[in-house]
Design a protein around this motif. Structure first.
Motif, short mmCIF file in Angstrom:
data_model
loop_
_atom_site.label_atom_id
_atom_site.label_comp_id
_atom_site.label_asym_id
_atom_site.label_seq_id
_atom_site.Cartn_x
_atom_site.Cartn_y
_atom_site.Cartn_z
N HIS A 57 17.24 33.41 14.37
CA HIS A 57 16.89 33.37 15.79
C HIS A 57 15.37 34.09 15.97
N ARG A 58 15.14 35.08 15.24
CA ARG A 58 13.66 35.61 15.34
C ARG A 58 12.81 35.18 14.41
N GLY A 59 13.27 34.24 13.70
CA GLY A 59 12.30 33.59 12.88
C GLY A 59 11.78 34.57 11.46
N GLN A 60 12.80 35.23 11.06
CA GLN A 60 12.49 36.20 10.08
C GLN A 60 13.36 35.78 8.87
N GLU A 61 13.12 36.25 7.62
CA GLU A 61 13.85 35.91 6.41
C GLU A 61 14.25 37.25 5.96
N ALA A 62 15.30 37.07 5.13
CA ALA A 62 15.88 38.46 4.49
C ALA A 62 15.10 38.42 3.43
N PRO A 63 15.13 39.76 2.75
CA PRO A 63 14.32 39.99 1.46
C PRO A 63 14.75 39.21 0.25
N ARG A 64 16.15 38.84 0.29
CA ARG A 64 16.84 37.96 -0.60
C ARG A 64 17.35 36.93 0.28
N PRO A 65 17.72 35.58 -0.45
CA PRO A 65 18.21 34.50 0.30
C PRO A 65 19.67 35.01 0.60
N LEU A 66 20.15 34.70 1.83
CA LEU A 66 21.42 34.78 2.23
C LEU A 66 22.32 33.38 1.94
N SER A 67 23.50 33.51 2.21
CA SER A 67 24.51 32.25 1.92
C SER A 67 23.87 31.11 2.42
N TYR A 68 23.47 31.34 3.67
CA TYR A 68 22.92 30.22 4.86
C TYR A 68 21.75 29.53 4.03
N ASP A 69 20.86 30.44 3.59
CA ASP A 69 19.56 30.17 3.04
C ASP A 69 19.93 29.10 1.69
N MET A 70 20.76 29.47 0.98
CA MET A 70 21.05 28.85 -0.17
C MET A 70 21.82 27.56 0.06
N ALA A 71 22.57 27.50 1.09
CA ALA A 71 23.37 26.28 1.63
C ALA A 71 22.09 25.49 2.10
N ARG A 72 21.30 25.77 2.84
CA ARG A 72 20.02 24.92 3.34
C ARG A 72 19.31 24.26 2.09
N SER A 73 19.14 25.33 1.02
CA SER A 73 18.51 24.89 -0.12
C SER A 73 19.35 23.62 -1.12
N LEU A 74 20.71 23.91 -1.12
CA LEU A 74 21.44 23.12 -1.74
C LEU A 74 21.62 21.58 -1.02
N LEU A 75 21.55 21.63 0.46
CA LEU A 75 21.49 20.40 0.99
C LEU A 75 20.24 19.69 0.77
N ASP A 76 19.10 20.37 0.98
CA ASP A 76 17.86 19.85 0.59
C ASP A 76 17.60 19.21 -0.76
N GLU A 77 18.26 19.94 -1.70
CA GLU A 77 18.23 19.55 -3.29
C GLU A 77 19.19 18.18 -3.49
N ALA A 78 20.26 18.18 -2.46
CA ALA A 78 20.99 16.87 -2.57
C ALA A 78 20.60 15.89 -1.71
N GLY A 79 19.49 15.86 -0.85
CA GLY A 79 19.26 15.12 -0.32
C GLY A 79 19.98 14.74 1.05
N ALA A 80 20.63 15.86 1.70
CA ALA A 80 21.40 15.37 2.94
C ALA A 80 20.63 16.66 3.80
N SER A 81 21.11 16.16 4.98
CA SER A 81 20.73 17.04 6.04
C SER A 81 21.51 17.23 7.14
N ILE A 82 21.21 18.38 8.13
CA ILE A 82 22.36 18.55 8.96
C ILE A 82 21.53 17.84 10.22
N ARG A 83 22.34 16.82 10.91
CA ARG A 83 22.06 16.17 11.98
C ARG A 83 22.36 16.87 13.33
N GLN A 84 23.67 17.70 13.45
CA GLN A 84 23.91 18.61 14.69
C GLN A 84 24.99 19.30 14.21
N VAL A 85 25.32 20.35 14.91
CA VAL A 85 26.44 21.29 14.78
C VAL A 85 27.14 21.39 16.21
N ALA A 86 28.33 21.11 16.11
CA ALA A 86 29.20 21.20 17.41
C ALA A 86 30.36 22.14 17.51
#
Length: 192
Positions: A46-75
């Motif tokens: 929310h503040r546009g900051q990054e953790a010193p090491r990737p959090l699980s959510y950062d890793m999940a985003r990277s995995l999605l990127d590598e797999a060619g998938a994207s999040i369209r929305q959350v509900a």
């Protein structure tokens, strides 16, 4: 469905943290009790900051990127027995659509990292001016009431992870934070 935005992440003096979502247009808000790790992850994004090491959510985003998938929305889709439910809507690189069940805090943390919109079903929204422990946000600007130090300060030295979780579970039950209590219970049951 109503499009929402993160307004605040609050660390309470109590046993739990909350995220406050506000409707982007119109009136409606949603308070969701979340755990300290989730509060930290949402607050950082929310503040546009990054953790010193990737959090699980950062890793999940990277995995999605590598797999060619994207999040369209959350509900955030429903509230049942005091527990909110959410979905993550994905699109793969071949145009396929997929829906993944999620905790709202995880969905919000991923949405903030990917720029995906956050929606909530009208049935889960509260009406009126959003307020968290007296903070109304009259400026209209998103606020973040959490520091990393506060998020990391809730553990006591010498306590095992299980003891810390049991203490937080008792506090969450005493404060009627049932979603947090259910999450803590599930985490405790997973510890051998």
């Amino acid at each position: 469905m109503v499009e929402m935005e993160v307004h605040q992440v609050q660390v309470s003096s109590r046993a739990y943290q909350r995220v406050l979502l506000r409707a982007k247009e119109g009136v409606g808000n949603l308070h969701i009790v979340i755990g300290p790790a989730e509060a930290r992850a949402i607050s950082l994004a929310h503040r546009g900051q990054e953790a010193p090491r990737p959090l699980s959510y950062d890793m999940a985003r990277s995995l999605l990127d590598e797999a060619g998938a994207s999040i369209r929305q959350v509900a955030i889709t429903s509230l049942q027995d005091g527990i909110y439910y959410a979905e993550i809507h994905l699109a793969d690189d071949e145009g396929g659509e997929h829906v993944v069940d999620s905790r709202p805090s995880d969905a919000i943390a991923l949405a903030l990292r990917t720029g995906a919109p956050i929606f909530a079903d009208e049935s889960v929204l509260n009406e009126g001016e959003a307020s968290v422990d007296g903070e109304t946000g009259d400026t209209g600007q998103p606020q973040c009431l959490v520091s990393l130090e506060e998020l990391l300060a809730d553990s006591e030295p010498g306590m095992t992870e299980k003891q810390q979780l049991e203490k937080r579970l008792r506090m969450a039950i005493a404060e009627e934070a049932y979603e947090e209590a259910a999450r803590l219970r599930d985490h405790l049951n997973a510890i051998p």
